[in-house]
Design a protein around this motif. Sequence first.
Motif, mmCIF file in Angstrom:
data_model
loop_
_atom_site.group_PDB
_atom_site.id
_atom_site.type_symbol
_atom_site.label_atom_id
_atom_site.label_comp_id
_atom_site.label_asym_id
_atom_site.label_seq_id
_atom_site.Cartn_x
_atom_site.Cartn_y
_atom_site.Cartn_z
ATOM 1 N N THR A 85 56.842 18.039 -91.210
ATOM 2 C CA THR A 85 56.835 19.275 -91.973
ATOM 3 C C THR A 85 55.421 19.848 -91.997
ATOM 4 O O THR A 85 54.463 19.189 -91.592
ATOM 5 C CB THR A 85 57.293 19.009 -93.417
ATOM 6 O OG1 THR A 85 56.292 18.218 -94.070
ATOM 7 C CG2 THR A 85 58.634 18.288 -93.455
ATOM 8 N N GLY A 86 55.302 21.046 -92.512
ATOM 9 C CA GLY A 86 53.985 21.649 -92.659
ATOM 10 C C GLY A 86 53.087 20.828 -93.566
ATOM 11 O O GLY A 86 51.889 20.654 -93.301
ATOM 12 N N ASN A 113 56.236 24.009 -84.640
ATOM 13 C CA ASN A 113 55.477 25.119 -84.060
ATOM 14 C C ASN A 113 54.504 24.541 -83.030
ATOM 15 O O ASN A 113 54.139 23.373 -83.088
ATOM 16 C CB ASN A 113 54.752 25.940 -85.131
ATOM 17 C CG ASN A 113 53.634 25.184 -85.802
ATOM 18 O OD1 ASN A 113 52.609 24.899 -85.178
ATOM 19 N ND2 ASN A 113 53.821 24.838 -87.064
ATOM 20 N N GLU A 114 54.127 25.363 -82.078
ATOM 21 C CA GLU A 114 53.304 24.882 -80.962
ATOM 22 C C GLU A 114 51.942 24.364 -81.407
ATOM 23 O O GLU A 114 51.412 23.418 -80.826
ATOM 24 C CB GLU A 114 53.142 26.001 -79.927
ATOM 25 C CG GLU A 114 54.452 26.303 -79.224
ATOM 26 C CD GLU A 114 54.444 27.605 -78.442
ATOM 27 O OE1 GLU A 114 53.518 28.415 -78.645
ATOM 28 O OE2 GLU A 114 55.369 27.796 -77.648
ATOM 29 N N ARG A 115 51.365 24.947 -82.426
ATOM 30 C CA ARG A 115 50.052 24.504 -82.897
ATOM 31 C C ARG A 115 50.132 23.163 -83.624
ATOM 32 O O ARG A 115 49.125 22.504 -83.833
ATOM 33 C CB ARG A 115 49.427 25.557 -83.823
ATOM 34 C CG ARG A 115 49.178 26.915 -83.179
ATOM 35 C CD ARG A 115 48.074 26.910 -82.134
ATOM 36 N NE ARG A 115 46.817 26.405 -82.589
ATOM 37 C CZ ARG A 115 45.844 27.095 -83.131
ATOM 38 N NH1 ARG A 115 45.986 28.382 -83.329
ATOM 39 N NH2 ARG A 115 44.722 26.514 -83.494
ATOM 40 N N GLY A 126 51.906 12.439 -76.824
ATOM 41 C CA GLY A 126 52.852 12.167 -75.740
ATOM 42 C C GLY A 126 54.268 11.882 -76.232
ATOM 43 O O GLY A 126 55.225 12.059 -75.477
ATOM 44 N N LYS A 127 54.422 11.450 -77.474
ATOM 45 C CA LYS A 127 55.770 11.207 -77.977
ATOM 46 C C LYS A 127 56.262 12.361 -78.856
ATOM 47 O O LYS A 127 57.270 12.245 -79.532
ATOM 48 C CB LYS A 127 55.878 9.867 -78.699
ATOM 49 C CG LYS A 127 55.157 9.702 -80.001
ATOM 50 C CD LYS A 127 55.471 8.287 -80.559
ATOM 51 C CE LYS A 127 54.881 8.041 -81.909
ATOM 52 N NZ LYS A 127 55.240 6.709 -82.427
ATOM 53 N N ALA A 128 55.548 13.493 -78.805
ATOM 54 C CA ALA A 128 55.901 14.650 -79.626
ATOM 55 C C ALA A 128 56.509 15.765 -78.783
ATOM 56 O O ALA A 128 56.149 15.954 -77.624
ATOM 57 C CB ALA A 128 54.668 15.166 -80.355
ATOM 58 N N SER A 129 57.420 16.480 -79.410
ATOM 59 C CA SER A 129 58.030 17.667 -78.809
ATOM 60 C C SER A 129 57.957 18.806 -79.812
ATOM 61 O O SER A 129 57.977 18.578 -81.020
ATOM 62 C CB SER A 129 59.502 17.420 -78.472
ATOM 63 O OG SER A 129 59.633 16.394 -77.523
ATOM 64 N N GLN A 133 62.271 26.657 -84.476
ATOM 65 C CA GLN A 133 63.479 26.968 -85.218
ATOM 66 C C GLN A 133 63.696 28.476 -85.186
ATOM 67 O O GLN A 133 62.760 29.249 -85.072
ATOM 68 C CB GLN A 133 63.366 26.481 -86.658
ATOM 69 C CG GLN A 133 63.189 24.977 -86.724
ATOM 70 C CD GLN A 133 63.278 24.472 -88.130
ATOM 71 O OE1 GLN A 133 64.299 23.971 -88.534
ATOM 72 N NE2 GLN A 133 62.198 24.619 -88.871
ATOM 73 N N SER A 134 64.933 28.863 -85.297
ATOM 74 C CA SER A 134 65.243 30.285 -85.313
ATOM 75 C C SER A 134 66.467 30.498 -86.198
ATOM 76 O O SER A 134 67.102 29.552 -86.649
ATOM 77 C CB SER A 134 65.507 30.794 -83.894
ATOM 78 O OG SER A 134 66.614 30.122 -83.348
#
Length: 184
Positions: A85-86, A113-115, A126-129, A133-134
């Motif tokens: 989460t944020g 989010n990309e950032r 490396g284990k993150a994607s 969300q939309s």
Amino acid sequence: MVKKPSVVLVTPALADANNGNWQTARRWARWLARDCRVRLTDGWAGGDEDLMIALHARRSAPSMRAWRTVESPTDARRPLLLVLTGTDLYRDIDDDASARQSLQWADRLVVLNERGLDRLPAALRGKASVLLQSSPSRRPAAKTTRHLRALMVGHLRDEKSPQTYFEAARRLAGRPDILLDHIG
């Protein structure tokens, strides 16, 4: 008949909170329910689910610890996915040992989010994607030309920079053509 895989979705907030964590958990549960049996909970203390998805590193840490220490029914390591989460990204992983431990327990990490990737320790990226969300398409609402309505959504905590909203309100206080709303 093929048995659907089972997923436990751990969220720090259930429906009565009606906050961002609950909205994310509810959206994910609906999405997963097409292909999986889904159980939503605010704390996991045992079960035979095939996968845990934990929302919030610090607040779901006890459930993640339990998942990692309980033997699975098949003796296979069951996967654990952590959705950050944020609050995790912009506060907890810097200051809280249980949030940092959750990053280690997770097989995969998801940022929304990309950032968010930039906030993770380099060794864990490396284990993150990234999963953006939309919302579904909405019919445009009728717009007035009398004023602009601006909306701030979220609990005004330090990591959400509430001073930005307050400063905007101060600067726009004399503008009857701009209305500011807050939800959260």
